[in-house]
Design a protein around this motif. Structure first.
Motif, short mmCIF file in Angstrom:
data_model
loop_
_atom_site.label_atom_id
_atom_site.label_comp_id
_atom_site.label_asym_id
_atom_site.label_seq_id
_atom_site.Cartn_x
_atom_site.Cartn_y
_atom_site.Cartn_z
N ARG A 169 52.54 47.77 44.38
CA ARG A 169 51.98 47.42 43.06
C ARG A 169 50.51 47.04 43.20
O ARG A 169 50.06 46.61 44.27
N VAL A 170 49.81 47.18 42.11
CA VAL A 170 48.45 46.67 42.00
C VAL A 170 48.53 45.39 41.15
O VAL A 170 48.90 45.43 39.98
N GLU A 171 48.23 44.25 41.78
CA GLU A 171 48.26 42.97 41.07
C GLU A 171 46.86 42.63 40.58
O GLU A 171 45.87 42.80 41.32
N ARG A 172 46.76 42.15 39.33
CA ARG A 172 45.46 41.85 38.73
C ARG A 172 45.45 40.45 38.12
O ARG A 172 46.46 40.01 37.57
N ARG A 173 44.31 39.83 38.20
CA ARG A 173 44.02 38.63 37.43
C ARG A 173 42.57 38.75 36.96
O ARG A 173 41.71 39.25 37.70
#
Length: 864
Positions: free
Chosen positions: A446-450
């Motif tokens: 997954r690509v995790e973003r904040r």
């Protein structure tokens, strides 16, 4: 030494680092050797390195690969190094060229031609006219080729002179390196000239010659906590000279490479990231801690690309590190090695002196190695962060961004875009942006973003970070597709082979009083036979002196087990042979020494190969008693004791024992119970060191006195000496087969007949076999099941290499039990030789396995 190297070709070195066309560069460099690969694979292997993110290759150019016989040069086919360098340029890689003249590289003789040892006045790796004349002939061939391909016209950005000269007892380092430097300049080399130190002796590697830049080879224990302190010391020493730290060889593990980067290295060149093969008769014999071994056909030290071209997990580690280097660019290339400005503690074993880089433009990069096999936590400037097991995250502290400051990032920064920061990690990532702290999970696949203050903080796990392609204008992340790995067919067992009639021809090499070296008979790679008739009446044993590499004696028709003692003296029991009888010997060169190990005669650099000398032992005298002790007593007369028998409380003090001798004939002095080196002086000669690996000393007829000096050890097991009186076995008839003759026979046609496995041989018997290979194969590994066989293989007109099945000497390198047939190479021919030993020589099975190859990238994919 010059304070800096400034040249007019666009390549400069100074204390800040490496400059190419006025731009600072941090070079990740992989070893890749054209002479250990099929020419057909050069381009794909170079492209594979470029895809890894490394931007440079280092390549040796072996002198004796190109001068195949005295004055006979070859630069075509697999020897076309110019074509290899041109391909590197096309692919977009820089090159560090290493033409020696000595290269080491576990290569036959370290690339020094074997015939140099035939002239006793030629002293290799010395400032000596005869040797330098030979070097000049090599440099006249190779340096113009490099000059034509140096930057900016070609890929060559540095040229290395010699190799780890600080390991070698060179009498005039300054004179020797000056000669090499002057030849390079005279041939138009204008890129920096470097010389690498193998054990940190910078002057020992360079002779402190102006214009020759010191580089360093580091091979630390990957788990050592002290790497950083050592590397920073050398970075400081070189910076004081106005030079960067160039690490021209080191370990392959990227955790260690990260530690070197953070400690100030401008060039990081792990040795043998892309592995290969020792074709033909090119492996060395050498020293890897123990004195003597054979290098295998498979030349593999666990780099990120296997010998067959398959990528290993470390390949993804390479791509991630390369992305960090690219993301930070000149900020990293111009960084200065130091220690963290903020406090760093950890609950796991880590460096004893953590390194940091002051980045150009502000901020620090801090390498925090976890030397444990379990994950842990570090506290960086008061912030607790996760650190994966066995990792070394490159943490950023106080890095200025356009509108804010990256106060802390606990993971690798692998890409920077407009409003996007991309990190790589397998554990949660802590980011402090300005005053805002967030923790972002690392989720496989997954690509995790904040989003913090309008900045996208993206976390990829390393497999995806390795595949990172670009950041699109809409801030989506583009990754490369993973190419599906080909499912390999199972191994094929060959049951029927074709046996050739006849045997390879041999050339007569005349009759000689004493056995000559194979090199003196014109064999620099290959083998020979020696035969003599002698009277063994009353003789119980022979003494074999200087035999190497593989020697098989037959006495009165009885074949002995193979001797592979690297020239050490050996006793041979001949009580079963009486009267006049034949002594026959087959001698095969495995390779010439590539180190310089004084403990065994054949491991001296430049030592020759052959049977050595064979002596009849006519008498044995015990020499344990009647030794005079020199000094250490209260008055005259001098005490007489057994050898090593003087009792003293002065442990470790050298004590000399001397004894009168009457030697009407040539003799041999043998020591047993030798647990440390001793020095022996004959009459008024120079002291000779005797080692436990070869506790023998030949004494000339007429010797009248022997003196033995050893350190006193009251706990010693006891030293014993005996004297053997000798007569040489004379009148030897020789035949030879060099590697070219054997290859011509192997690749020619002849009558064959089918035979089924298992195939049993007699000791000393040879059989030639032909095996059909699939016409469209993509590379095959050949494995042999059986016992007591030496096997040599040929395909496509070239010798592949050799292996030894059953009782054998120690091997180093890669897998010693395999031969490799490159893709498209056809017509496998095998030479089997039965070896005397604990079992019968037999080939039971022969398996052909498809060889895995690498190929990582396909079309791009979108990941939002």
């Amino acid at each position: 030494m010059s304070s800096s190297t400034t040249v007019g070709t666009g390549v400069e070195l100074d204390a800040q680092g490496i400059w190419i066309d006025g731009r600072p560069k941090l070079l990740l460099c992989a070893s890749l050797f054209y002479f250990r690969l099929p020419r057909e694979q050069w381009r794909s292997r170079l492209e594979q390195i470029r895809t890894s993110g490394y931007t440079c290759v280092d390549v040796y150019l072996p002198w004796n690969f190109h001068e195949v016989a005295p004055g006979r040069w070859s630069f075509d086919g697999r020897r076309d190094v110019a074509a290899f360098l041109d391909l590197a340029h096309e692919v977009g890689l820089s090159v560090i060229a290493r033409p020696g003249p000595y290269i080491c590289s576990e290569w036959d003789g370290g690339a020094l031609p074997a015939w140099l040892g035939l002239d006793p006045d030629v002293r290799v790796r010395q400032n000596e006219p005869r040797y330098l004349a030979q070097v000049t002939a090599w440099f006249d061939q190779v340096l113009p080729l490099l000059a034509e391909r140096q930057y900016p016209a070609g890929p060559v950005v540095m040229v290395q002179l010699e190799n780890e000269l600080d390991f070698f007892d060179c009498g005039d380092r300054t004179g020797y390196l000056t000669s090499l430097r002057d030849q390079a300049i005279d041939h138009g080399i204008t890129v920096p000239l470097i010389a690498c130190a193998g054990q940190g002796d910078l002057a020992g590697a360079t002779g402190d010659v102006p214009g020759v830049v010191a580089a360093c080879n580091f091979y630390p224990n990957d788990d050592s906590p002290h790497i950083e302190a050592e590397v920073r010391r050398y970075a400081g020493l070189l910076a004081d000279r106005g030079l960067p730290l160039l690490i021209t060889e080191t370990n392959r593990r990227h955790r260690t490479l990260r530690r070197l980067l953070a400690s100030g290295a401008a060039l990081i060149a792990p040795y043998l990231q892309s592995s290969g093969w020792n074709f033909g008769f090119t492996p060395s014999t050498g020293n890897w801690g123990a004195p003597g071994n054979f290098m295998s056909h498979d030349y593999d030290f666990g780099g990120y690309v296997s010998p067959t071209g398959a990528t290993r997990p470390e390949y993804d580690e390479a791509r991630v590190l390369a992305r960090v280097v690219a993301a930070l660019g000149s900020q990293l290339a111009l960084a200065t090695a130091t220690v963290p400005r903020v406090e760093v503690t950890a609950d796991f074993p880590t460096s004893s002196s953590i390194s940091a880089l002051d980045l150009d433009g502000g901020g620090q990069l801090i390498a925090v190695p976890n030397l444990d096999q379990a994950p842990g936590r570090a506290v960086v400037n008061g912030v607790s962060v996760a650190v994966a097991a066995g990792s070394c995250p490159l943490m950023l502290v106080d890095l200025p961004l356009q509108d804010t400051t990256l106060t802390l990032a606990s993971a690798d920064l692998v890409a920077v875009g407009d409003g996007v920061l991309v990190f790589s990690s397998v554990v949660p990532v802590t980011v402090v942006l300005g005053q805002t702290q967030v923790e972002i999970p690392a989720t496989p696949g997954r690509v995790e973003r904040r989003v913090v203050d309008g900045i996208d903080l993206v976390v990829l796990t390393p497999p995806n970070a390795a595949r990172f392609n670009s950041i699109r204008p809409d801030r989506t992340i583009e990754l490369d597709h993973v190419r599906d790995r080909k499912v390999l067919a199972p191994a094929t067992e060959v049951r029927t082979v074709r046996q050739r009639s006849g045997a390879a021809p041999a050339k007569s090499a005349g009759t000689h009083d004493l056995p000559p070296s194979l090199e003196s008979l014109g064999v620099f790679r290959g083998r020979g036979t020696y035969s003599a008739t002698t009277d063994l009446t009353g003789i119980d044993e022979l003494l074999l002196v200087g035999a190497c590499d593989i020697v098989e004696l037959s006495i009165a028709g009885q074949l002995q087990p193979a001797v592979a003692d690297f020239g050490a003296t050996r006793r041979v029991d001949v009580r079963a042979a009486r009267g006049r009888c034949e002594i026959d010997a087959s001698v095969e060169i495995w390779g010439h020494a590539n180190f310089d190990d004084a403990r065994l005669p054949a491991l001296r650099l430049g030592a020759l190969r052959g049977l050595g000398t064979v002596w009849k032992v006519e008498g044995v005298q015990d020499l344990d008693a009647l030794w005079t002790v020199d000094g250490h007593w209260s008055g005259e007369p001098a005490p007489i004791r057994s050898l090593g028998g003087w009792s003293s409380t002065r442990v470790g003090v050298p004590i000399t024992y001397s004894r009168r001798l009457d030697l009407p004939t040539r003799s041999a002095l043998h020591f047993s119970g030798l647990d440390q080196p001793i020095t022996v002086t004959l009459d008024d000669g120079e002291p000779i060191t005797v080692h436990r690996e070869n506790p023998w000393l030949m004494l000339p007829a007429g010797t009248t006195e022997v003196a033995v000096t050893l350190q006193h050890d009251p706990s010693g097991a006891g030293l014993h000496a005996e004297l053997l009186s000798l007569q040489p076995v004379m009148d030897w008839t020789c035949t030879v087969q060099d590697d070219e003759l054997l290859t011509a026979f192997a690749t020619g046609s002849t009558v064959t007949s089918d035979v089924e496995l298992p195939l049993t041989l007699e000791p000393g018997e040879e059989v030639w076999l032909d095996i059909d290979l699939p016409a469209d194969h993509e590379g095959l590994l050949i494995r042999f099941g059986g016992s007591q066989l030496r096997v040599t293989g040929w395909a496509a007109g070239e010798c592949l290499g050799r292996t030894w099945i059953g009782d054998r000497p120690a091997f180093s390198g890669g897998d010693p039990d395999v031969l490799w047939v490159p893709a498209g190479w056809s017509g496998l021919t095998l030479l089997l030789r039965g070896v005397a030993g604990p079992a019968d020589p037999v080939l039971r099975t022969l398996r052909l396995s498809p060889a895995t190859t690498g190929g990582e990238n396909g079309a791009a994919a979108d990941v939002s």
